[in-house]
Design a protein around this motif. Structure first.
Motif, mmCIF file in Angstrom:
data_model
loop_
_atom_site.group_PDB
_atom_site.id
_atom_site.type_symbol
_atom_site.label_atom_id
_atom_site.label_comp_id
_atom_site.label_asym_id
_atom_site.label_seq_id
_atom_site.Cartn_x
_atom_site.Cartn_y
_atom_site.Cartn_z
ATOM 1 N N LEU A 330 0.854 -1.180 0.000
ATOM 2 C CA LEU A 330 0.000 0.000 0.000
ATOM 3 C C LEU A 330 0.888 1.227 0.000
ATOM 4 N N ARG A 331 0.546 2.201 -0.793
ATOM 5 C CA ARG A 331 1.308 3.443 -0.840
ATOM 6 C C ARG A 331 0.759 4.409 0.202
ATOM 7 N N ALA A 332 1.642 5.116 0.856
ATOM 8 C CA ALA A 332 1.233 6.033 1.921
ATOM 9 C C ALA A 332 1.811 7.411 1.636
ATOM 10 N N PHE A 333 1.165 8.135 0.706
ATOM 11 C CA PHE A 333 1.658 9.443 0.300
ATOM 12 C C PHE A 333 0.995 10.579 1.067
ATOM 13 N N THR A 334 -0.174 10.342 1.623
ATOM 14 C CA THR A 334 -0.908 11.398 2.329
ATOM 15 C C THR A 334 -1.196 10.948 3.757
ATOM 16 N N ALA A 335 -1.689 11.902 4.559
ATOM 17 C CA ALA A 335 -2.040 11.576 5.943
ATOM 18 C C ALA A 335 -3.141 10.533 5.990
ATOM 19 N N ASN A 336 -4.102 10.643 5.082
ATOM 20 C CA ASN A 336 -5.171 9.648 5.036
ATOM 21 C C ASN A 336 -4.629 8.281 4.650
ATOM 22 N N ASP A 337 -3.663 8.255 3.712
ATOM 23 C CA ASP A 337 -3.028 6.991 3.336
ATOM 24 C C ASP A 337 -2.343 6.354 4.544
ATOM 25 N N GLN A 338 -1.706 7.193 5.357
ATOM 26 C CA GLN A 338 -1.015 6.685 6.552
ATOM 27 C C GLN A 338 -2.007 6.050 7.520
ATOM 28 N N ARG A 339 -3.152 6.686 7.693
ATOM 29 C CA ARG A 339 -4.168 6.126 8.581
ATOM 30 C C ARG A 339 -4.691 4.802 8.044
ATOM 31 N N GLU A 340 -4.940 4.740 6.734
ATOM 32 C CA GLU A 340 -5.423 3.503 6.131
ATOM 33 C C GLU A 340 -4.388 2.395 6.258
ATOM 34 N N LEU A 341 -3.123 2.754 6.117
ATOM 35 C CA LEU A 341 -2.048 1.776 6.253
ATOM 36 C C LEU A 341 -2.006 1.206 7.665
ATOM 37 N N ARG A 342 -2.091 2.061 8.640
ATOM 38 C CA ARG A 342 -2.072 1.597 10.032
ATOM 39 C C ARG A 342 -3.306 0.763 10.340
ATOM 40 N N LYS A 343 -4.456 1.174 9.816
ATOM 41 C CA LYS A 343 -5.686 0.416 10.039
ATOM 42 C C LYS A 343 -5.568 -0.985 9.444
ATOM 43 N N ALA A 344 -4.989 -1.078 8.239
ATOM 44 C CA ALA A 344 -4.797 -2.385 7.611
ATOM 45 C C ALA A 344 -3.854 -3.252 8.442
ATOM 46 N N ALA A 345 -2.792 -2.659 8.946
ATOM 47 C CA ALA A 345 -1.817 -3.419 9.741
ATOM 48 C C ALA A 345 -2.434 -3.939 11.035
ATOM 49 N N ASP A 346 -3.346 -3.165 11.621
ATOM 50 C CA ASP A 346 -3.943 -3.552 12.895
ATOM 51 C C ASP A 346 -4.883 -4.751 12.786
#
Length: 522
Positions: A330-346
């Motif tokens: 998953l690409r994490a270019f924006t703050a929202n991307d970062q949140r989605e990335l962390r949510k997926a990891a959790d």
């Protein structure tokens, strides 16, 4: 051959081999990742593996790449060296090139055998979703299906539904006493939406012969499961049609297949590619029903894998049903991307050896973060995995090869010719014509009973005709009988008779399932 499906991993850099336990494949799965990270290849190797173990597969080919499953890979391919090197690296000792049995399907009948259903089988809930109807408009569509179900009016194609809606609009007052208010404006809106649907090519979907599910659940002479590929590159131009058709197919499997409990392997594995289209702007009531189907269909022996770019595309209640997961980068270019990335990891069972969020962000093409259900159905610890290479051809086959496979298929000729048997359109028209003939006969009989009068006194019929305005410039008849089209005859002439018939037909009511499709029983 082991019943477990080898996903990848192994070797010095990927210490833990990853296997999908075939007995837990009906606990569903998720394949996620950004564009270009390897989702299609993962789907391809899973389809190969299920087929090799005698499990039929259904998948949609949204980019035209998956037809290569029908041809063996080759040492001449530019990635041959990379494939063999990867197989050696991850300890895939059984790696070899092979073709797999494939049946091609296409709603438009161009790149595969035609696949159809009837309007009645799809039902009002899914059709309302397809037409993007409001709650009030969906209510009128439900009335139409109730009238058709109770009076034995087969709704096979779009012209059947259009004819019935004409009748409902003309008899709104009588129907309101039984079913509630029927708005002419809402009927008109539904008719316009049906016209748009026709322009998108949906008329090809509705009709007969309708698809028989057993034709998608076959094995070849060697016992390998058939891989059913739905050509979807053109279909993606109508995303709601695409998503609604796949959801209908899933609901048909749910309604028709018997309970099998916990089989050693699935009876069918269903890959729902571009899964975000199913849930995008979907009303909560529909999402709830999808979650219910996902939860219950595993007892029918069907495994469902959702394929999408981001796990967040799948509602939490559905995501919680997906036990086997392959998460590409998953690409994490924006703050929202970062949140989605962390949510997926959790959502994964953590591995103390690495940070899951960092791993999801950093894995390369052909790599993934995976978690498969272990014995007793518990989620496995998340692992970084190098996905095994495919055995079939990477990329599409040419049009000539596809045509040859379609010609040799057992399905050749079965669905090619559209049938048009008597259905609601013909029945309503015949009733209208009969009622109009009876009315004309009654009028003629009444006229014959009138006194003829003497020569100086015109008959009543002549008197009535004389009252009509016949001035110059009138270019059409003012007679209602002459001006009616057949559609208005359906609405007016047969209305009262039809209403009376409906009052005695509730004992023939058709049962519908969770998603509104016909419940055919077993």
């Amino acid at each position: 051959m082991t019943q477990d499906i080898f996903i990848g991993g192994g070797g010095a850099d990927y210490a833990v081999p990853q296997y999908l336990n075939l007995a837990y494949a009906n606990r569903h799965g998720l394949i996620a990742g950004a564009t270009g990270t390897g989702k299609t290849v993962t789907l391809q190797i899973l389809a190969e593996s299920f087929s090799a173990r005698g499990v039929p597969v259904f998948l949609s080919d949204v980019k035209g790449d998956l037809s290569g499953l029908a041809h063996s890979g080759s040492a001449d391919h530019k990635l041959h060296d990379a494939f063999t090197s990867r197989a050696e690296k991850i300890g895939f000792a059984d790696y070899a090139y092979s073709a797999f049995p494939v049946t091609f399907w296409d709603l438009y009948g161009e790149q595969g055998h035609p696949v159809r259903t009837t309007v009645s089988e799809m039902g009002p809930l899914l059709l309302s979703r397809l037409l993007d109807l409001s709650e009030a408009q969906e209510g009128i569509l439900n009335i139409a299906f109730r009238v058709a179900d109770e009076d034995g009016l087969p709704l096979l194609d779009l012209k059947d539904l259009q004819a019935l809606l004409v009748w409902i609009g003309e008899n709104a007052g009588d129907l309101a006493l039984r079913y509630g208010n029927v708005s002419a404006a809402s009927v008109g809106t539904i008719q316009r939406r049906l016209l748009v649907l026709e322009n998108q090519g949906a008329a090809e979907l509705f009709g007969e012969p309708a698809l028989a599910l057993e034709d998608m659940m076959r094995c070849d002479a060697d016992g390998r499961g058939m891989i059913n590929i739905l050509a979807s590159d053109k279909l993606m131009g109508a995303p709601k049609l695409y998503a609604t058709f796949l959801l209908w197919l899933l609901s048909e499997l749910f309604e028709e297949l018997p309970e099998v409990g916990n089989p050693d392997k699935p009876k069918l594995v269903f890959f729902f590619d571009e899964a975000h289209l199913l849930f995008e702007d979907a009303p909560k009531a529909l999402v709830d029903k999808v979650e219910q189907v996902a939860r219950l269909i595993r007892s029918k022996g069907v495994g469902v894998f959702f394929v999408t770019q981001n796990p967040g595309d799948v509602p939490d209640d559905v995501l919680g049903q997906l036990g086997n997961r392959v998460q590409h980068a998953l690409r994490a270019f924006t703050a929202n991307d970062q949140r989605e990335l962390r949510k997926a990891a959790d959502t994964y069972r953590p591995n103390p050896a690495f940070d899951t969020a960092e791993a999801i962000r950093d894995v390369g093409t052909g790599e993934a973060v995976t978690s498969m259900l272990e014995r007793k159905g518990n989620p496995g610890i998340v692992e970084r995995t190098l996905i095994r290479p495919p055995s079939s051809q990477l990329g599409p086959i040419d049009a000539a090869a596809r045509a040859a496979l379609m010609e040799a298929s057992p399905m050749s000729g079965k669905y090619d010719t559209r049938l048009d048997r008597e259905s609601a359109f013909e029945i309503l028209r015949a009733r209208a014509e009969k009622a109009a003939a009876e009315a004309a006969e009654a009028e003629a009989g009444a006229a014959a009973e009138q006194p003829s009068g003497d020569a100086d006194t015109p008959s009543l019929r002549e008197f009535n005709k004389a009252r009509r305005y016949a001035g110059k410039g009138v270019t059409r008849s003012t007679s209602r009988e002459e001006d009616k089209s057949w559609s208005r005859e359906i609405g007016g002439a047969v209305g009262s008779v039809f209403i009376k018939e409906l009052k005695g037909t509730t004992g023939r009511r058709i049962v519908r399932g969770i998603l509104g499709g016909l419940f055919k029983g077993r």
